[in-house]
Design a protein around this motif. Structure first.
Motif, PDB file in Angstrom:
ATOM      1  N   GLU A 126       0.832  -1.209   0.000  1.00  0.00           N
ATOM      2  CA  GLU A 126       0.000   0.000   0.000  1.00  0.00           C
ATOM      3  C   GLU A 126       0.865   1.258   0.000  1.00  0.00           C
ATOM      4  OE1 GLU A 126      -2.381  -3.331   1.774  1.00  0.00           O
ATOM      5  OE2 GLU A 126      -0.352  -2.569   2.071  1.00  0.00           O
ATOM      6  N   ALA A 127       1.927   1.254   0.785  1.00  0.00           N
ATOM      7  CA  ALA A 127       2.830   2.401   0.822  1.00  0.00           C
ATOM      8  C   ALA A 127       3.542   2.562  -0.507  1.00  0.00           C
ATOM      9  CB  ALA A 127       3.838   2.232   1.952  1.00  0.00           C
ATOM     10  N   SER A 128       3.931   1.452  -1.110  1.00  0.00           N
ATOM     11  CA  SER A 128       4.593   1.491  -2.412  1.00  0.00           C
ATOM     12  C   SER A 128       3.657   2.042  -3.482  1.00  0.00           C
ATOM     13  CB  SER A 128       5.060   0.082  -2.786  1.00  0.00           C
ATOM     14  OG  SER A 128       5.596   0.060  -4.071  1.00  0.00           O
ATOM     15  N   HIS A 129       2.402   1.615  -3.457  1.00  0.00           N
ATOM     16  CA  HIS A 129       1.432   2.103  -4.442  1.00  0.00           C
ATOM     17  C   HIS A 129       1.171   3.601  -4.279  1.00  0.00           C
ATOM     18  CE1 HIS A 129       0.894  -1.859  -5.843  1.00  0.00           C
ATOM     19  NE2 HIS A 129       0.046  -2.286  -4.913  1.00  0.00           N
ATOM     20  N   LEU A 130       1.070   4.061  -3.037  1.00  0.00           N
ATOM     21  CA  LEU A 130       0.849   5.485  -2.800  1.00  0.00           C
ATOM     22  C   LEU A 130       2.053   6.298  -3.275  1.00  0.00           C
ATOM     23  CD1 LEU A 130      -0.732   7.880  -1.672  1.00  0.00           C
ATOM     24  CD2 LEU A 130       0.324   7.406   0.545  1.00  0.00           C
ATOM     25  N   ALA A 131       3.247   5.846  -2.940  1.00  0.00           N
ATOM     26  CA  ALA A 131       4.455   6.566  -3.372  1.00  0.00           C
ATOM     27  C   ALA A 131       4.536   6.610  -4.892  1.00  0.00           C
ATOM     28  CB  ALA A 131       5.694   5.901  -2.777  1.00  0.00           C
ATOM     29  N   MET A 132       4.226   5.506  -5.537  1.00  0.00           N
ATOM     30  CA  MET A 132       4.267   5.464  -7.000  1.00  0.00           C
ATOM     31  C   MET A 132       3.223   6.400  -7.602  1.00  0.00           C
ATOM     32  SD  MET A 132       5.897   4.272  -9.414  1.00  0.00           S
ATOM     33  CE  MET A 132       5.669   4.519 -11.147  1.00  0.00           C
ATOM     34  N   ALA A 133       2.030   6.462  -7.001  1.00  0.00           N
ATOM     35  CA  ALA A 133       0.993   7.362  -7.509  1.00  0.00           C
ATOM     36  C   ALA A 133       1.439   8.819  -7.384  1.00  0.00           C
ATOM     37  CB  ALA A 133      -0.317   7.133  -6.753  1.00  0.00           C
TER      38      ALA A 133
ATOM     39  N   ARG B 115      -7.164   1.584  -3.317  1.00  0.00           N
ATOM     40  CA  ARG B 115      -7.241   2.683  -2.347  1.00  0.00           C
ATOM     41  C   ARG B 115      -8.534   2.713  -1.541  1.00  0.00           C
ATOM     42  NH1 ARG B 115      -8.676   8.086  -5.651  1.00  0.00           N
ATOM     43  NH2 ARG B 115     -10.244   7.118  -6.979  1.00  0.00           N
ATOM     44  N   ARG B 116      -9.558   2.041  -2.008  1.00  0.00           N
ATOM     45  CA  ARG B 116     -10.832   2.042  -1.278  1.00  0.00           C
ATOM     46  C   ARG B 116     -10.952   0.877  -0.293  1.00  0.00           C
ATOM     47  NH1 ARG B 116     -12.372   4.473  -6.106  1.00  0.00           N
ATOM     48  NH2 ARG B 116     -13.371   6.468  -5.787  1.00  0.00           N
ATOM     49  N   ARG B 117      -9.972   0.015  -0.253  1.00  0.00           N
ATOM     50  CA  ARG B 117     -10.013  -1.108   0.694  1.00  0.00           C
ATOM     51  C   ARG B 117      -9.889  -0.604   2.120  1.00  0.00           C
ATOM     52  NH1 ARG B 117      -6.190  -5.854  -1.799  1.00  0.00           N
ATOM     53  NH2 ARG B 117      -7.493  -6.302  -3.602  1.00  0.00           N
TER      54      ARG B 117
ATOM     55  N   ALA C 269       4.380   4.979   4.178  1.00  0.00           N
ATOM     56  CA  ALA C 269       5.365   5.421   3.190  1.00  0.00           C
ATOM     57  C   ALA C 269       6.046   6.711   3.642  1.00  0.00           C
ATOM     58  CB  ALA C 269       4.700   5.636   1.834  1.00  0.00           C
ATOM     59  N   PHE C 270       5.369   7.468   4.495  1.00  0.00           N
ATOM     60  CA  PHE C 270       5.913   8.754   4.930  1.00  0.00           C
ATOM     61  C   PHE C 270       6.437   8.721   6.357  1.00  0.00           C
ATOM     62  CE2 PHE C 270       2.617   9.488   1.786  1.00  0.00           C
ATOM     63  CZ  PHE C 270       3.381  10.101   0.812  1.00  0.00           C
ATOM     64  N   GLU C 271       6.467   7.557   6.935  1.00  0.00           N
ATOM     65  CA  GLU C 271       6.940   7.424   8.308  1.00  0.00           C
ATOM     66  C   GLU C 271       8.414   7.819   8.399  1.00  0.00           C
ATOM     67  OE1 GLU C 271       7.394   3.444  10.251  1.00  0.00           O
ATOM     68  OE2 GLU C 271       5.568   4.145  11.265  1.00  0.00           O
TER      69      GLU C 271
ATOM     70  N   THR D 256      -5.484   3.336   3.820  1.00  0.00           N
ATOM     71  CA  THR D 256      -4.896   4.640   4.140  1.00  0.00           C
ATOM     72  C   THR D 256      -3.875   4.531   5.262  1.00  0.00           C
ATOM     73  OG1 THR D 256      -6.938   5.714   3.450  1.00  0.00           O
ATOM     74  CG2 THR D 256      -5.424   7.014   4.771  1.00  0.00           C
ATOM     75  N   ALA D 257      -4.197   3.779   6.295  1.00  0.00           N
ATOM     76  CA  ALA D 257      -3.262   3.634   7.417  1.00  0.00           C
ATOM     77  C   ALA D 257      -1.974   2.962   6.977  1.00  0.00           C
ATOM     78  CB  ALA D 257      -3.916   2.839   8.545  1.00  0.00           C
ATOM     79  N   LYS D 258      -2.084   1.927   6.150  1.00  0.00           N
ATOM     80  CA  LYS D 258      -0.883   1.241   5.670  1.00  0.00           C
ATOM     81  C   LYS D 258      -0.121   2.111   4.671  1.00  0.00           C
ATOM     82  CE  LYS D 258      -2.543  -3.469   6.296  1.00  0.00           C
ATOM     83  NZ  LYS D 258      -2.930  -4.712   5.612  1.00  0.00           N
TER      84      LYS D 258
END
Length: 193
Positions: A26-33, A89-91, A101-103, A95-97
């Motif tokens: 999830e963090a990887s997908h957000l960073a890539m987006a 993203r709707r799962r 990515a920004f931790e 969002t928490a996972k």
């Protein structure tokens, strides 16, 4: 004696799982987006950020051509992970996972913002003054405080200025801040500031 007791880490050990961090999808997908969105924005503003070359050497040597090619390839290559991000993203709990990515990025963002302020400060204060302020702020944020570190920071900036100005012969224009001082200050110190 067992091998694991006397084992010395080698470059080959970097290939083992012990040195790999767990990458949360999830963090990887957000960073890539986010990277994909940034590349799209950069592609949109590319015509505003470049000017045509002075000589007609073909499109491949125009200032816009290689950034355009790189951004388009990045957008095409990042489309698959972007689709995965949009799909997942709707799962529940995504969002928490994804926020993982920004931790731990707070300190890196402080350094990045400080560097951007430094770059802007060079055009107003001049290379030397902006470098002294940036170096001292960097040392302070890093926790390296005290007279010894102040002197080390000043010595590093002096070495960099001498390397650029004397060693490489790179001179910057007189900074606008010099207009606040009498002319003799700008005439005698301006080239080093």
């Amino acid at each position: 004696m067992p091998d694991h007791v006397n084992h010395i880490a080698t470059i080959a050990d970097a290939d083992t799982d012990a040195f790999e961090d767990e990458v949360i999808p999830e963090a990887s997908h957000l960073a890539m987006a986010l990277f994909w969105a940034f590349a799209l924005l950069a592609l949109v503003v590319l015509p505003l950020a470049t000017v045509p070359g002075k000589r007609d050497l073909g499109w491949v040597q125009e200032p816009w051509s290689w950034p355009f090619i790189t951004l388009v390839v990045g957008l095409i290559g990042g489309f698959g992970p972007l689709r995965a991000y949009l799909r997942e993203r709707r799962r529940p709990g995504f969002t928490a996972k994804a926020n993982l990515a920004f931790e731990g990025m707070c300190r890196a963002l402080i350094y990045a913002v400080g560097f951007l302020i430094y770059i802007g400060g060079v055009s107003v204060l001049g290379f030397t003054i902006a470098s002294v302020i940036f170096m001292q702020a960097l040392l302070y944020v890093s926790g390296l405080r005290g007279p010894r570190w102040i002197m080390i920071g000043l010595a590093v900036v002096a070495a960099i200025v001498l390397a650029f100005r004397v060693g490489l012969g790179i001179w910057f224009p007189l900074p606008p801040v010099m207009q606040l001082f009498p002319d003799w200050v700008g005439n005698s110190l301006g080239e080093y500031l």
